[in-house]
Design an enzyme around this catalytic site. Structure first.
Site, PDB file in Angstrom:
ATOM      1  N   GLU A  30      -7.868   5.476  12.209  1.00 25.73           N
ATOM      2  CA  GLU A  30      -6.994   5.023  13.290  1.00 25.73           C
ATOM      3  C   GLU A  30      -6.606   6.127  14.260  1.00 25.73           C
ATOM      4  OE1 GLU A  30      -2.751   4.490  11.770  1.00 25.73           O
ATOM      5  OE2 GLU A  30      -3.897   4.229   9.906  1.00 25.73           O
ATOM      6  N   ASP A  51       0.862  -1.181   0.000  1.00 25.33           N
ATOM      7  CA  ASP A  51       0.000   0.000   0.000  1.00 25.33           C
ATOM      8  C   ASP A  51       0.898   1.229   0.000  1.00 25.33           C
ATOM      9  OD1 ASP A  51      -0.096   1.052   3.109  1.00 25.33           O
ATOM     10  OD2 ASP A  51      -0.018  -1.135   3.028  1.00 25.33           O
TER      11      ASP A  51
END
Length: 476
Positions: free
Chosen positions: A128, A39
């Protein structure tokens, strides 16, 4: 006493080592066949996706956006290059929302950022950083964001989370509805979190090294279950714009778009690109000093006059400025021409990728342009997307020409009528002759005909594969 303390200390150390480096007897399993992936975001800079693909990477998740306004500066380049090199692609959005209202706006921003793209993997929510939010607030924001993204894009979505948050933050209700892309480092398999039974993505390090990428990159495992069932273009959605000078009806008419300022932009260069003026941009966006704009900020840009006369001496051409939601097929229909002609006139490498603000030359007179059609027989493993790429056209144009209602369903031995560029005729020896046109490369010609560069070079005794000239005849 000292001996007892030492024993307790040793037990503590061993226990922690087993947690970090252990075999994870109690672990969740992959949901399907496992592939190597990465990613990426702007932190990786310019990526050579050909080398990435050649190294064995099959999947890439690309950061698209963050918050309500930010667009990753390498998002578009990463997408185009990853797709051109045949990787499976997913997008993720970094959530900053602190309320469900902000979650809706972030979902709209994410959907608008990736509009017009064709991902092959589920869209991901990366939430997050929770600040002072309660667990209930986090789950409400997550639920609203995920539902809105799914509604706007017609794509399945997935939650990215570390094992700790998966265990203690995200609810069982979310786990029941959305799959997991889990992050946990220094383990062979992610630990049981008590909610998800399987994972579709597993980020196992942020210190990976991959050819084609300078510096570290996140390494992942992705399963076949993370792939989308259908690969269709994400629809365009008009963003909500609160601007004193433009009402909602005008924005929804498609006469305005949002542009995210990139490094190196000036108001003058943006105005030139979108056929407007610095004064108009300053007025619409309440800019006090036109010499000061900032990377990552968004501008409201008018696109009402997106079709203008060519500034060149050739009066037979029109310059068209692409608007959000446009495809080459829709533009070709509007100007009574073909995708192949537009591709050729504008040196477009991938006809499935155009972007708002792009200027296209539209030839009004096509008297000297010969677009021919061939009948292509569908082979095992073919898809409409593969056929479109091979012949330098688009899925939409093939569907339109052949009356195909479901672009995901074609059949072996089915005859597909395909538009091809000029200069293709059958040769006596069983080959065909292709006439090189402006913008061609040996690589693009080879891909169009399902050949390799070396095959064409050898057949035509080409010594320098980087040199072709317009009008050159090639045996295929």
């Amino acid at each position: 006493m000292k001996v007892i303390v030492k024993v307790i200390f040793c037990v503590y150390i061993i226990s922690n080592l087993l947690i970090v480096f252990g075999t994870n007897v109690y672990a969740i399993e992959p949901a399907g066949r496992v592939y190597d992936g990465i990613d990426v975001s702007g932190y990786q800079g310019v990526i050579d996706f050909k080398r990435v693909k050649d190294s064995g990477i099959d999947f890439v998740y690309i950061k698209a956006s963050e918050g309500q306004n930010f667009v990753d500066r390498y998002f578009r380049r990463n997408y185009e290059q990853a797709r051109a090199n045949g990787l499976n692609i997913g997008f993720y959005h970094y959530v900053d929302a602190r309320s469900t209202e902000e979650a809706v706006r972030e979902a709209e921003h994410f959907a608008n950022t990736i509009a017009g793209t064709i991902p092959t993997c589920k869209l991901a929510m990366d939430f997050e950083s929770f600040g002072n939010l309660s667990v209930a607030e986090i789950n409400n924001i997550s639920r609203v964001f995920l539902e809105k993204v799914k509604e706007l894009t017609n794509k399945e979505v997935i939650i990215y989370s570390n094992t700790s948050s998966a265990r203690t933050i995200f609810s069982q209700e979310l786990a029941n509805e959305y799959p997991l892309w889990v992050a946990q480092y220094y383990v062979n398999n992610p630990s049981d979190n008590g909610k998800w039974q399987t994972w579709e993505g597993f980020q196992y390090t942020d210190r990976g090294e991959v050819p084609g990428i300078n510096g570290y990159v996140d390494r992942d495992k992705f399963t076949s279950e993370i792939l989308l069932d259908s690969q269709e273009e994400i629809p365009s959605n008009n963003e909500n714009v609160n601007n004193d000078n433009v009402n909602d009806d005008t924005v929804n008419s498609g006469n305005y778009i949002r542009y995210t300022i990139q490094r190196g932009d000036t108001l003058s260069s943006i105005a030139t690109r979108y056929n407007t003026t610095v004064d108009e941009l300053a007025r619409l966006n309440n800019i006090q000093n036109p010499n000061r704009i900032y990377t990552g900020e968004t501008l409201l840009i008018p696109t009402k006059n997106n079709s203008i006369s060519s500034g060149s001496d050739d009066k037979n051409n029109t310059i068209y400025i692409v608007r959000k939601g446009d495809t080459l097929t829709s533009i070709a229909k509007r100007y009574n021409t073909t995708v192949s002609n537009i591709v050729r006139n504008n040196n477009i490498v991938n006809p499935n990728l155009i972007y708002p603000g792009q200027r296209l030359i539209i030839a009004k007179s096509t008297a000297n342009i010969s677009t021919k059609y061939i009948n292509y027989t569908v082979k095992r493993g073919d898809s409409l997307w593969k056929i479109a790429n091979k012949f330098n056209t688009t899925v939409n144009e093939l569907a339109y020409i052949n009356g195909i209602r479901n672009v995901n369903i074609i059949y072996i031995n089915q005859k597909i009528r395909v538009p091809v560029n000029i200069g293709i005729v059958e040769h006596d020896c069983g080959h065909c002759i292709y006439t090189v046109v402006r913008g061609d490369t040996l690589w693009s010609i080879a891909r169009r005909f399902g050949k390799t560069v070396n095959e064409i070079a050898e057949l035509n005794r080409i010594r320098n594969i980087n040199y072709l000239y317009v009008g050159q005849k090639l045996r295929i």
